[in-house]
Design a protein around this motif. Structure first.
Motif, PDB file in Angstrom:
ATOM      1  N   TYR A 130      -6.823   5.369  -8.752  1.00 48.24           N
ATOM      2  CA  TYR A 130      -7.640   4.199  -8.442  1.00 48.24           C
ATOM      3  C   TYR A 130      -7.003   2.907  -8.934  1.00 48.24           C
ATOM      4  O   TYR A 130      -7.219   1.847  -8.357  1.00 48.24           O
ATOM      5  CB  TYR A 130      -9.028   4.358  -9.064  1.00 48.24           C
ATOM      6  N   SER A 131      -6.237   2.976 -10.002  1.00 47.79           N
ATOM      7  CA  SER A 131      -5.688   1.767 -10.605  1.00 47.79           C
ATOM      8  C   SER A 131      -4.683   1.085  -9.690  1.00 47.79           C
ATOM      9  O   SER A 131      -4.652  -0.142  -9.591  1.00 47.79           O
ATOM     10  CB  SER A 131      -5.027   2.102 -11.948  1.00 47.79           C
ATOM     11  N   GLY A 132      -3.836   1.881  -9.017  1.00 44.51           N
ATOM     12  CA  GLY A 132      -2.869   1.273  -8.098  1.00 44.51           C
ATOM     13  C   GLY A 132      -3.551   0.555  -6.956  1.00 44.51           C
ATOM     14  O   GLY A 132      -3.180  -0.572  -6.593  1.00 44.51           O
ATOM     15  N   TYR A 133      -4.584   1.186  -6.389  1.00 39.72           N
ATOM     16  CA  TYR A 133      -5.312   0.541  -5.299  1.00 39.72           C
ATOM     17  C   TYR A 133      -6.102  -0.670  -5.805  1.00 39.72           C
ATOM     18  O   TYR A 133      -6.282  -1.645  -5.070  1.00 39.72           O
ATOM     19  CB  TYR A 133      -6.251   1.550  -4.635  1.00 39.72           C
ATOM     20  N   ALA A 134      -6.576  -0.609  -7.038  1.00 43.43           N
ATOM     21  CA  ALA A 134      -7.268  -1.769  -7.611  1.00 43.43           C
ATOM     22  C   ALA A 134      -6.318  -2.950  -7.734  1.00 43.43           C
ATOM     23  O   ALA A 134      -6.685  -4.094  -7.448  1.00 43.43           O
ATOM     24  CB  ALA A 134      -7.851  -1.409  -8.977  1.00 43.43           C
ATOM     25  N   PHE A 135      -5.080  -2.680  -8.146  1.00 42.72           N
ATOM     26  CA  PHE A 135      -4.080  -3.744  -8.228  1.00 42.72           C
ATOM     27  C   PHE A 135      -3.818  -4.350  -6.854  1.00 42.72           C
ATOM     28  O   PHE A 135      -3.752  -5.574  -6.691  1.00 42.72           O
ATOM     29  CB  PHE A 135      -2.790  -3.192  -8.818  1.00 42.72           C
ATOM     30  N   ILE A 193       0.828  -1.212   0.000  1.00 41.68           N
ATOM     31  CA  ILE A 193       0.000   0.000   0.000  1.00 41.68           C
ATOM     32  C   ILE A 193       0.857   1.255   0.000  1.00 41.68           C
ATOM     33  O   ILE A 193       0.554   2.232  -0.692  1.00 41.68           O
ATOM     34  CB  ILE A 193      -0.940  -0.021   1.224  1.00 41.68           C
ATOM     35  N   ARG A 194       1.929   1.221   0.754  1.00 40.33           N
ATOM     36  CA  ARG A 194       2.808   2.402   0.813  1.00 40.33           C
ATOM     37  C   ARG A 194       3.482   2.647  -0.535  1.00 40.33           C
ATOM     38  O   ARG A 194       3.655   3.805  -0.956  1.00 40.33           O
ATOM     39  CB  ARG A 194       3.849   2.205   1.912  1.00 40.33           C
ATOM     40  N   THR A 195       3.863   1.611  -1.231  1.00 40.24           N
ATOM     41  CA  THR A 195       4.469   1.791  -2.549  1.00 40.24           C
ATOM     42  C   THR A 195       3.451   2.335  -3.550  1.00 40.24           C
ATOM     43  O   THR A 195       3.799   3.151  -4.413  1.00 40.24           O
ATOM     44  CB  THR A 195       5.061   0.474  -3.065  1.00 40.24           C
ATOM     45  N   VAL A 196       2.209   1.888  -3.439  1.00 43.03           N
ATOM     46  CA  VAL A 196       1.165   2.419  -4.320  1.00 43.03           C
ATOM     47  C   VAL A 196       0.972   3.902  -4.068  1.00 43.03           C
ATOM     48  O   VAL A 196       0.874   4.711  -5.006  1.00 43.03           O
ATOM     49  CB  VAL A 196      -0.146   1.644  -4.120  1.00 43.03           C
ATOM     50  N   GLU A 197       0.909   4.293  -2.798  1.00 41.87           N
ATOM     51  CA  GLU A 197       0.738   5.708  -2.458  1.00 41.87           C
ATOM     52  C   GLU A 197       1.912   6.540  -2.956  1.00 41.87           C
ATOM     53  O   GLU A 197       1.738   7.682  -3.389  1.00 41.87           O
ATOM     54  CB  GLU A 197       0.588   5.855  -0.951  1.00 41.87           C
ATOM     55  N   SER A 198       3.099   5.973  -2.896  1.00 39.14           N
ATOM     56  CA  SER A 198       4.281   6.712  -3.357  1.00 39.14           C
ATOM     57  C   SER A 198       4.313   6.820  -4.871  1.00 39.14           C
ATOM     58  O   SER A 198       4.705   7.869  -5.425  1.00 39.14           O
ATOM     59  CB  SER A 198       5.545   6.008  -2.843  1.00 39.14           C
ATOM     60  N   ALA A 199       3.891   5.755  -5.559  1.00 42.22           N
ATOM     61  CA  ALA A 199       3.982   5.747  -7.022  1.00 42.22           C
ATOM     62  C   ALA A 199       2.925   6.627  -7.670  1.00 42.22           C
ATOM     63  O   ALA A 199       3.154   7.213  -8.733  1.00 42.22           O
ATOM     64  CB  ALA A 199       3.856   4.313  -7.540  1.00 42.22           C
ATOM     65  N   ARG A 200       1.758   6.745  -7.058  1.00 39.48           N
ATOM     66  CA  ARG A 200       0.671   7.475  -7.711  1.00 39.48           C
ATOM     67  C   ARG A 200       0.896   8.986  -7.740  1.00 39.48           C
ATOM     68  O   ARG A 200       0.184   9.686  -8.463  1.00 39.48           O
ATOM     69  CB  ARG A 200      -0.649   7.155  -7.020  1.00 39.48           C
ATOM     70  N   VAL A 201       1.843   9.483  -6.961  1.00 39.86           N
ATOM     71  CA  VAL A 201       2.129  10.927  -6.993  1.00 39.86           C
ATOM     72  C   VAL A 201       3.223  11.263  -7.999  1.00 39.86           C
ATOM     73  O   VAL A 201       3.658  12.419  -8.074  1.00 39.86           O
ATOM     74  CB  VAL A 201       2.527  11.429  -5.588  1.00 39.86           C
ATOM     75  N   ASP A 202       3.663  10.291  -8.775  1.00 37.41           N
ATOM     76  CA  ASP A 202       4.669  10.543  -9.803  1.00 37.41           C
ATOM     77  C   ASP A 202       4.079  11.498 -10.841  1.00 37.41           C
ATOM     78  O   ASP A 202       3.054  11.186 -11.469  1.00 37.41           O
ATOM     79  CB  ASP A 202       5.059   9.218 -10.464  1.00 37.41           C
ATOM     80  N   PRO A 203       4.688  12.669 -11.061  1.00 37.67           N
ATOM     81  CA  PRO A 203       4.111  13.632 -12.022  1.00 37.67           C
ATOM     82  C   PRO A 203       4.050  13.099 -13.444  1.00 37.67           C
ATOM     83  O   PRO A 203       3.236  13.573 -14.246  1.00 37.67           O
ATOM     84  CB  PRO A 203       5.043  14.844 -11.904  1.00 37.67           C
ATOM     85  N   ALA A 252      -5.873  -4.345  -4.295  1.00 41.07           N
ATOM     86  CA  ALA A 252      -7.076  -5.075  -3.870  1.00 41.07           C
ATOM     87  C   ALA A 252      -7.133  -6.451  -4.514  1.00 41.07           C
ATOM     88  O   ALA A 252      -7.486  -7.445  -3.853  1.00 41.07           O
ATOM     89  CB  ALA A 252      -8.323  -4.264  -4.229  1.00 41.07           C
ATOM     90  N   ILE A 253      -6.797  -6.539  -5.788  1.00 38.35           N
ATOM     91  CA  ILE A 253      -6.799  -7.831  -6.481  1.00 38.35           C
ATOM     92  C   ILE A 253      -5.767  -8.769  -5.856  1.00 38.35           C
ATOM     93  O   ILE A 253      -6.022  -9.963  -5.645  1.00 38.35           O
ATOM     94  CB  ILE A 253      -6.539  -7.632  -7.983  1.00 38.35           C
ATOM     95  N   PHE A 254      -4.595  -8.241  -5.536  1.00 40.06           N
ATOM     96  CA  PHE A 254      -3.549  -9.062  -4.922  1.00 40.06           C
ATOM     97  C   PHE A 254      -4.006  -9.617  -3.579  1.00 40.06           C
ATOM     98  O   PHE A 254      -3.886 -10.815  -3.305  1.00 40.06           O
ATOM     99  CB  PHE A 254      -2.274  -8.224  -4.748  1.00 40.06           C
ATOM    100  N   TYR A 255      -4.549  -8.753  -2.726  1.00 43.77           N
ATOM    101  CA  TYR A 255      -4.995  -9.213  -1.407  1.00 43.77           C
ATOM    102  C   TYR A 255      -6.159 -10.181  -1.532  1.00 43.77           C
ATOM    103  O   TYR A 255      -6.241 -11.166  -0.784  1.00 43.77           O
ATOM    104  CB  TYR A 255      -5.391  -8.015  -0.537  1.00 43.77           C
ATOM    105  N   PHE A 256      -7.068  -9.922  -2.460  1.00 45.87           N
ATOM    106  CA  PHE A 256      -8.207 -10.826  -2.641  1.00 45.87           C
ATOM    107  C   PHE A 256      -7.752 -12.217  -3.063  1.00 45.87           C
ATOM    108  O   PHE A 256      -8.220 -13.223  -2.519  1.00 45.87           O
ATOM    109  CB  PHE A 256      -9.175 -10.258  -3.676  1.00 45.87           C
ATOM    110  N   LEU A 257      -6.849 -12.291  -4.021  1.00 43.63           N
ATOM    111  CA  LEU A 257      -6.393 -13.600  -4.497  1.00 43.63           C
ATOM    112  C   LEU A 257      -5.686 -14.369  -3.391  1.00 43.63           C
ATOM    113  O   LEU A 257      -5.896 -15.579  -3.227  1.00 43.63           O
ATOM    114  CB  LEU A 257      -5.464 -13.418  -5.703  1.00 43.63           C
TER     115      LEU A 257
END
Length: 384
Positions: A350-355, A331-341, A357-362
Motif C-alpha cells: 500500500y505504501s508504494g501506491y500511497a506515494f 505505477i509500473r515501477t511501484v508494481e515492480s518494486a513491491r515484489v522485491d523479496p 497517489a500523493i504525487f499525482y494529487f499534488l
C-alpha cells in the motif's frame, strides 16, 4: 414651506430614546463562518456533515500516514507488526529505499544528473511561461516550445556529438517517464487541438470533413485501444528497415488522443464568441489569421480555461495507461518494486501506491489551483 413650518408639523422629542445595541460584527472569522458555513438550515446541515466526515476520516489517515508510519529501515522486517510491536501504517522506509527507482527507473546511476538537469530546464520553462508578470514572456514561449524539447532530447536520450552517450528509452522509468509523456501530450495537444477546432468550423468541406472524422474517431475509441494501435500498427506505416522507438509510439497515441478532446473544448469556446466580434474584426480589415490570433482565440481560450485544465489533468492521470504497453511509468515501477523479496511486508504494497497517489494529487491540485488563480485574475480585470 408654510406647511412645513407650522406648529402642527413640528416634532419635539419629549423622552430619551434608549441607545441601540452595537451592530453585529461584519468582519473576522466569526462573521465569515456565519455567512459561509451557517447562513441557513441547509448550509448548516451540510457544514455539520462535512465536519463529521473530517472527524471520521482524518484521524485514521493521520495514524496511517504519520502516526504509525515507519520512516527508517533496510528491509521488510522494519514494517512488520510482529517486529515493531504495533500495527504498522505506511512504510516510508520502503519508499525512501526505492526513491531513485521511482524517479528514474533503470536510468544509469552515473548519468542521473542528466534527468535532474532536464527537470530543472523543464521547471524553469513552466514557471516562466505560466508566471503572468514574468519579464519577456515572449521569449518564454520560444524557450519552452523550441529550446526545451531539443535540450530534453539531448539530455535524456543523448547526443554523442557533444559527449552525451546514448541512453535507450528502455532504461527510462518512473516519474521521469510520467513527466515526459504528459508534457509531450500537453504541449502537442493544445496547438493541434486549436487547429482541429478551427478546421471543424472551416467553410472548406474537405478540411471540415477530415477534422470531423479524426475527432469523432479518436473520441469514440478508448485510450488503451489507441495505445495498442500505436504500439503495434505505427511501425507498419514506416518504410522497411525503419523502426519506431518503443516510447515514441505511446507518445504519438497520447498526443493524438488528447488533441481530439482539446479540439472539442476549444470549439465550445469559439462558439461562445458573439458574432459581432467576427464582424467587428472584419470591419477593421483584418485577415482571417489575424482575426483569429488577435481577436477570437484569446477570448475563446479565456472562456474555456476550466475545460483546458480539466483536459490536462485527465491526460496527466491517463499517462498511467502506458504501462499496459510495457512502458515503466511511476505505477509500473511501484508494481515492480513491491515484489522485491527484501521488502516483503503487508504494508509495503500500500505504501508504494500511497506515494504515487500523493504525487499525482499534488501535480493535479497544482494545475487546478493555477487555473483558478488565472480565472480570478481575469475576472478582476474585466470588472475594472
Amino acid at each position: 414651506m408654510d406647511a412645513i413650518t407650522t406648529p402642527q408639523n413640528r416634532f419635539v422629542r419629549e423622552k430619551d430614546v434608549e441607545a441601540l445595541p452595537p451592530p453585529v460584527a461584519t468582519g473576522g472569522p466569526v462573521a465569515w463562518m456565519r455567512e459561509n458555513l451557517f447562513s441557513g438550515p441547509i448550509n448548516t446541515i451540510a457544514t455539520l456533515l462535512a465536519l463529521y466526515v473530517v472527524v471520521t476520516v482524518v484521524p485514521p489517515l493521520y495514524t496511517y500516514f504519520i502516526g504509525n508510519a515507519v520512516w527508517t529501515g533496510t528491509d521488510g522486517n522494519a514494517c512488520r507488526d510482529e517486529v515493531v510491536g504495533y500495527r504498522v501504517g505506511a512504510c516510508w522506509a520502503f519508499v525512501w529505499d526505492k526513491i531513485n527507482f521511482f524517479v528514474y527507473g533503470s536510468y544509469p546511476a552515473d548519468l542521473r544528473w542528466r534527468p535532474n538537469l532536464f527537470f530543472l530546464v523543464f521547471g524553469v520553462g513552466i514557471v516562466w511561461l505560466l508566471w503572468l508578470d514574468a519579464p519577456k514572456r515572449g521569449l518564454a514561449a520560444i524557450y519552452f516550445f523550441l529550446f526545451v524539447p531539443v535540450a530534453s532530447y539531448a539530455l535524456l536520450y543523448g547526443f554523442p556529438a557533444i559527449g552525451l552517450r546514448t541512453v535507450g528509452t528502455g532504461l527510462w522509468g518512473g516519474i521521469l517517464v510520467t513527466i515526459v509523456v504528459s508534457a509531450v501530450g500537453i504541449v502537442i495537444s493544445l496547438p493541434l487541438g486549436v487547429a482541429l477546432a478551427l478546421g471543424r468550423r472551416s467553410k472548406l468541406p474537405i478540411v471540415r470533413l477530415v477534422c470531423v472524422i479524426f475527432i469523432e474517431f479518436i473520441r469514440g475509441v478508448p485510450l488503451i485501444t489507441i495505445l495498442f494501435m500505436a504500439n503495434t500498427m505505427l511501425p507498419l506505416f514506416m518504410s522497411e528497415g525503419v523502426t519506431v522507438d518503443r516510447l515514441v509510439r505511446p507518445l504519438v497515441g497520447v498526443a493524438l488522443f488528447a488533441s481530439a478532446y482539446m479540439a472539442e473544448v476549444i470549439r465550445g469556446g469559439l462558439q461562445a464568441i458573439p458574432k459581432g466580434q467576427y464582424e467587428g474584426a472584419q470591419s477593421l480589415g483584418l485577415s482571417y489569421p489575424k482575426m483569429m490570433y488577435f481577436i477570437v482565440l484569446p477570448q475563446a481560450l479565456r472562456i474555456v480555461i476550466p475545460g483546458i485544465v480539466n483536459t490536462f489533468i485527465g491526460l496527466f492521470k491517463d499517462t498511467t495507461l502506458v504501462s499496459i504497453v510495457g512502458i515503466f511509468d511511476l505505477i509500473r515501477t511501484v508494481e515492480s518494486a513491491r515484489v522485491d523479496p527484501v521488502w516483503s511486508a503487508p504494508s509495503v504494497n500500500y505504501s508504494g501506491y500511497a506515494f504515487a497517489a500523493i504525487f499525482y494529487f499534488l501535480c493535479c491540485w497544482g494545475m487546478s489551483w493555477y487555473s483558478m488563480s488565472v480565472e480570478r485574475r481575469l475576472a478582476a480585470s474585466e470588472k475594472r
